[in-house]
Design a protein around this motif. Structure first.
Motif, PDB file in Angstrom:
ATOM      1  N   LEU A  96     -19.404  19.624 -15.708  1.00 43.33           N
ATOM      2  CA  LEU A  96     -20.116  18.713 -14.829  1.00 43.33           C
ATOM      3  C   LEU A  96     -19.112  17.855 -14.063  1.00 43.33           C
ATOM      4  CD1 LEU A  96     -22.820  17.348 -17.305  1.00 43.33           C
ATOM      5  CD2 LEU A  96     -22.906  19.424 -15.908  1.00 43.33           C
ATOM      6  N   SER A  97     -19.242  17.805 -12.745  1.00 44.33           N
ATOM      7  CA  SER A  97     -18.479  16.856 -11.938  1.00 44.33           C
ATOM      8  C   SER A  97     -19.262  15.550 -11.922  1.00 44.33           C
ATOM      9  CB  SER A  97     -18.285  17.386 -10.518  1.00 44.33           C
ATOM     10  OG  SER A  97     -17.490  18.548 -10.525  1.00 44.33           O
ATOM     11  N   VAL A  98     -18.689  14.499 -12.503  1.00 49.06           N
ATOM     12  CA  VAL A  98     -19.443  13.258 -12.694  1.00 49.06           C
ATOM     13  C   VAL A  98     -18.976  12.119 -11.793  1.00 49.06           C
ATOM     14  CG1 VAL A  98     -20.104  13.819 -15.056  1.00 49.06           C
ATOM     15  CG2 VAL A  98     -17.940  12.629 -14.646  1.00 49.06           C
ATOM     16  N   ALA A  99     -17.820  12.261 -11.152  1.00 43.63           N
ATOM     17  CA  ALA A  99     -17.291  11.235 -10.253  1.00 43.63           C
ATOM     18  C   ALA A  99     -16.138  11.849  -9.484  1.00 43.63           C
ATOM     19  CB  ALA A  99     -16.829  10.003 -11.028  1.00 43.63           C
ATOM     20  N   LEU A 100     -15.651  11.115  -8.492  1.00 46.84           N
ATOM     21  CA  LEU A 100     -14.519  11.572  -7.695  1.00 46.84           C
ATOM     22  C   LEU A 100     -13.361  10.590  -7.845  1.00 46.84           C
ATOM     23  CD1 LEU A 100     -16.387  12.610  -4.418  1.00 46.84           C
ATOM     24  CD2 LEU A 100     -15.768  14.053  -6.363  1.00 46.84           C
ATOM     25  N   ASP A 101     -12.163  11.109  -7.656  1.00 49.83           N
ATOM     26  CA  ASP A 101     -10.957  10.319  -7.820  1.00 49.83           C
ATOM     27  C   ASP A 101      -9.898  10.923  -6.906  1.00 49.83           C
ATOM     28  OD1 ASP A 101      -9.236   8.387  -8.882  1.00 49.83           O
ATOM     29  OD2 ASP A 101      -8.702   9.594 -10.615  1.00 49.83           O
ATOM     30  N   ALA A 102      -8.702  10.410  -6.957  1.00 47.80           N
ATOM     31  CA  ALA A 102      -7.592  10.972  -6.191  1.00 47.80           C
ATOM     32  C   ALA A 102      -6.289  10.607  -6.873  1.00 47.80           C
ATOM     33  CB  ALA A 102      -7.606  10.454  -4.758  1.00 47.80           C
ATOM     34  N   LEU A 103      -5.299  11.452  -6.673  1.00 47.39           N
ATOM     35  CA  LEU A 103      -3.942  11.142  -7.103  1.00 47.39           C
ATOM     36  C   LEU A 103      -3.213  10.514  -5.919  1.00 47.39           C
ATOM     37  CD1 LEU A 103      -3.021  14.440  -8.985  1.00 47.39           C
ATOM     38  CD2 LEU A 103      -4.097  12.380  -9.879  1.00 47.39           C
ATOM     39  N   LEU A 104      -2.586   9.386  -6.153  1.00 44.91           N
ATOM     40  CA  LEU A 104      -1.905   8.667  -5.087  1.00 44.91           C
ATOM     41  C   LEU A 104      -0.404   8.629  -5.346  1.00 44.91           C
ATOM     42  CD1 LEU A 104      -4.220   5.550  -4.621  1.00 44.91           C
ATOM     43  CD2 LEU A 104      -4.510   7.874  -3.760  1.00 44.91           C
ATOM     44  N   LEU A 105       0.364   8.741  -4.289  1.00 46.07           N
ATOM     45  CA  LEU A 105       1.789   8.471  -4.344  1.00 46.07           C
ATOM     46  C   LEU A 105       1.991   7.036  -3.900  1.00 46.07           C
ATOM     47  CD1 LEU A 105       2.786  11.887  -2.965  1.00 46.07           C
ATOM     48  CD2 LEU A 105       3.887  10.880  -4.970  1.00 46.07           C
ATOM     49  N   VAL A 106       2.604   6.236  -4.758  1.00 46.06           N
ATOM     50  CA  VAL A 106       2.712   4.802  -4.504  1.00 46.06           C
ATOM     51  C   VAL A 106       4.165   4.364  -4.452  1.00 46.06           C
ATOM     52  CG1 VAL A 106       0.452   4.272  -5.500  1.00 46.06           C
ATOM     53  CG2 VAL A 106       2.471   4.289  -6.975  1.00 46.06           C
ATOM     54  N   VAL A 107       4.397   3.358  -3.605  1.00 49.59           N
ATOM     55  CA  VAL A 107       5.716   2.744  -3.477  1.00 49.59           C
ATOM     56  C   VAL A 107       5.546   1.234  -3.547  1.00 49.59           C
ATOM     57  CG1 VAL A 107       6.717   4.627  -2.127  1.00 49.59           C
ATOM     58  CG2 VAL A 107       5.518   2.780  -0.946  1.00 49.59           C
ATOM     59  N   HIS A 108       6.653   0.522  -3.644  1.00 48.49           N
ATOM     60  CA  HIS A 108       6.636  -0.943  -3.624  1.00 48.49           C
ATOM     61  C   HIS A 108       5.912  -1.430  -2.376  1.00 48.49           C
ATOM     62  CE1 HIS A 108       8.297  -5.044  -3.245  1.00 48.49           C
ATOM     63  NE2 HIS A 108       8.427  -4.997  -4.566  1.00 48.49           N
ATOM     64  N   ARG A 109       5.220  -2.532  -2.498  1.00 47.86           N
ATOM     65  CA  ARG A 109       4.351  -3.017  -1.409  1.00 47.86           C
ATOM     66  C   ARG A 109       5.109  -3.282  -0.105  1.00 47.86           C
ATOM     67  NH1 ARG A 109       5.483  -6.537  -5.179  1.00 47.86           N
ATOM     68  NH2 ARG A 109       6.154  -8.686  -4.739  1.00 47.86           N
ATOM     69  N   VAL A 215       1.557  -2.574  -5.022  1.00 50.54           N
ATOM     70  CA  VAL A 215       2.064  -1.301  -4.513  1.00 50.54           C
ATOM     71  C   VAL A 215       1.322  -0.930  -3.233  1.00 50.54           C
ATOM     72  CG1 VAL A 215       2.690  -0.500  -6.823  1.00 50.54           C
ATOM     73  CG2 VAL A 215       0.441   0.085  -5.865  1.00 50.54           C
ATOM     74  N   ARG A 216       1.830   0.108  -2.575  1.00 46.76           N
ATOM     75  CA  ARG A 216       1.174   0.650  -1.398  1.00 46.76           C
ATOM     76  C   ARG A 216       1.024   2.151  -1.568  1.00 46.76           C
ATOM     77  NH1 ARG A 216       2.956   2.595   3.481  1.00 46.76           N
ATOM     78  NH2 ARG A 216       5.131   2.112   2.948  1.00 46.76           N
ATOM     79  N   ALA A 217      -0.182   2.652  -1.352  1.00 49.89           N
ATOM     80  CA  ALA A 217      -0.436   4.087  -1.436  1.00 49.89           C
ATOM     81  C   ALA A 217      -0.024   4.749  -0.132  1.00 49.89           C
ATOM     82  CB  ALA A 217      -1.918   4.347  -1.719  1.00 49.89           C
ATOM     83  N   LEU A 218       0.773   5.798  -0.220  1.00 52.95           N
ATOM     84  CA  LEU A 218       1.266   6.476   0.975  1.00 52.95           C
ATOM     85  C   LEU A 218       0.225   7.442   1.528  1.00 52.95           C
ATOM     86  CD1 LEU A 218       4.869   7.385  -0.219  1.00 52.95           C
ATOM     87  CD2 LEU A 218       4.254   5.610   1.439  1.00 52.95           C
ATOM     88  N   PRO A 219      -0.048   7.411   2.821  1.00 59.81           N
ATOM     89  CA  PRO A 219      -0.836   8.489   3.423  1.00 59.81           C
ATOM     90  C   PRO A 219      -0.102   9.812   3.254  1.00 59.81           C
ATOM     91  CG  PRO A 219      -0.646   6.609   4.921  1.00 59.81           C
ATOM     92  CD  PRO A 219       0.318   6.369   3.797  1.00 59.81           C
ATOM     93  N   LEU A 220      -0.859  10.892   3.104  1.00 60.42           N
ATOM     94  CA  LEU A 220      -0.280  12.224   2.962  1.00 60.42           C
ATOM     95  C   LEU A 220      -0.576  13.054   4.207  1.00 60.42           C
ATOM     96  CD1 LEU A 220      -1.141  13.049  -0.768  1.00 60.42           C
ATOM     97  CD2 LEU A 220       1.004  12.164   0.173  1.00 60.42           C
ATOM     98  N   ILE A 221       0.401  13.815   4.627  1.00 54.04           N
ATOM     99  CA  ILE A 221       0.262  14.655   5.811  1.00 54.04           C
ATOM    100  C   ILE A 221      -0.472  15.941   5.423  1.00 54.04           C
ATOM    101  CG2 ILE A 221       1.468  15.813   7.685  1.00 54.04           C
ATOM    102  CD1 ILE A 221       1.837  12.787   7.659  1.00 54.04           C
ATOM    103  N   ASP A 222      -1.586  16.221   6.100  1.00 51.66           N
ATOM    104  CA  ASP A 222      -2.334  17.442   5.783  1.00 51.66           C
ATOM    105  C   ASP A 222      -1.778  18.621   6.578  1.00 51.66           C
ATOM    106  OD1 ASP A 222      -3.286  17.203   8.370  1.00 51.66           O
ATOM    107  OD2 ASP A 222      -5.372  16.825   7.799  1.00 51.66           O
ATOM    108  N   GLU A 223      -2.408  19.788   6.429  1.00 48.06           N
ATOM    109  CA  GLU A 223      -1.905  21.004   7.066  1.00 48.06           C
ATOM    110  C   GLU A 223      -1.954  20.916   8.583  1.00 48.06           C
ATOM    111  OE1 GLU A 223      -4.112  24.222   5.436  1.00 48.06           O
ATOM    112  OE2 GLU A 223      -3.126  24.109   3.468  1.00 48.06           O
ATOM    113  N   ALA A 224      -2.813  20.058   9.130  1.00 49.06           N
ATOM    114  CA  ALA A 224      -2.899  19.886  10.584  1.00 49.06           C
ATOM    115  C   ALA A 224      -1.933  18.833  11.106  1.00 49.06           C
ATOM    116  CB  ALA A 224      -4.332  19.512  10.972  1.00 49.06           C
TER     117      ALA A 224
END
Length: 298
Positions: A96-109, A215-224
């Protein structure tokens, strides 16, 4: 050793339901499981939830051993784990998928790094370059102009081996390669966030619900080539590259229904109230179309 968390649980004045619910698994989901348990308590005072937070890897083992019916996991079961369950019971576990989450890459603020590609993340955290990088990235000067701060060696932080977050990052961000040996491993995402927040030269990975102002979560570059920030909308629609489901695995033989206490728990999870609890716990609720309780009929 896992931490045993208990909550006496039951929501208005429905027909009496009682029993003890047992769950073993993800430490990432520990707070969420207990919040669901507390909400259920308001309806069914005679139900008790007992949750052992031993990490996602402990859930399949407990399910196969028959010591629990519920196994929360922050990653999918592996083929090997699923096959071990089938060999024991003759049928697969219900996923069962019960919630959503994400893995974040974080750096110093105050870190000025604008974004990362997954290829760069792999080159930073792995020894194998399985995602296609040409050479390892070990120093900040390889990511930022020399005149910019920070500089020197990138200090890395992550999760330990029992964690579903560790396994999923290995699979999704490292293309199932191998981690560097000098990564500082922590038992929880909050410890990763604290370590990165205290060190200007640090980078780490952690769950979405643990990010804070340190901390600050880094945006990730997608395939586009787009820089995608981790937000509720990009996680719900899957455009953020490291979005993930949170799972509850259930031992339920084909053609059978759950006992009343277990069914009440599932109903709560997929209700509007249950998904509001998901948001309050810092995770991302399921889209409305996915909130139908799946275990109410054989």
């Amino acid at each position: 050793m896992g931490v045993l968390l208990c909550s006496t649980v039951a929501w208005g004045q429905p027909a009496p339901v009682s029993g003890t619910l047992g769950a073993v698994g993800s430490d990432t989901m520990a707070g969420l499981m207990l919040r669901w348990g507390e909400a259920l308590n308001h309806r069914y005072p005679d139900i008790t939830l007992q949750f052992q937070a031993g990490g996602s890897a402990s859930a399949p083992t407990a399910l196969v051993a028959g010591t629990t019916r519920f196994g929360p996991m922050s990653r999918p079961m592996t083929d090997t784990e699923r096959q071990q369950f089938i060999e024991r019971y003759g049928y697969p576990p219900r996923e069962l998928s019960v919630a959503l989450d994400a893995l974040l890459l974080v750096v110093h603020r105050h870190n000025p790094l604008a974004s990362l590609t997954l290829e760069q993340a792999d080159a930073i955290f792995s020894t194998t370059l399985a995602c296609g990088g040409q050479q390892p990235i070990r120093r900040w000067e390889e990511l930022l102009p020399v005149a910019q701060w920070p500089y020197g060696k990138i200090a890395l932080h992550g999760r330990n081996l029992a964690s579903g977050t560790h396994g999923l990052f290995l699979d999704r961000a490292l293309c199932n390669g191998q981690f560097r040996r000098d990564i500082s491993e922590h038992p929880g995402s909050s410890a990763v966030i604290a370590a990165v927040g205290e060190s200007p030269n640090a980078m780490g990975y952690a769950g979405y619900n643990h990010v804070n102002a340190m901390v600050r979560a880094l945006p990730l570059i997608d395939e586009a080539g787009r820089a995608i920030r981790p937000t509720v909308s990009t996680i719900q629609d899957g455009t953020y590259p490291l979005s993930r489901n949170l799972y509850l695995y259930v031992n339920l033989p084909p053609g059978e229904t759950l006992p009343p206490a277990e069914q009440a728990f599932i109903e709560l999870i997929f209700s509007d109230e249950g998904q509001q609890i998901v948001r309050a716990a810092g995770f991302v609720p399921l889209p409305q179309a996915l909130r139908q309780p799946p275990l109410l009929a054989p």
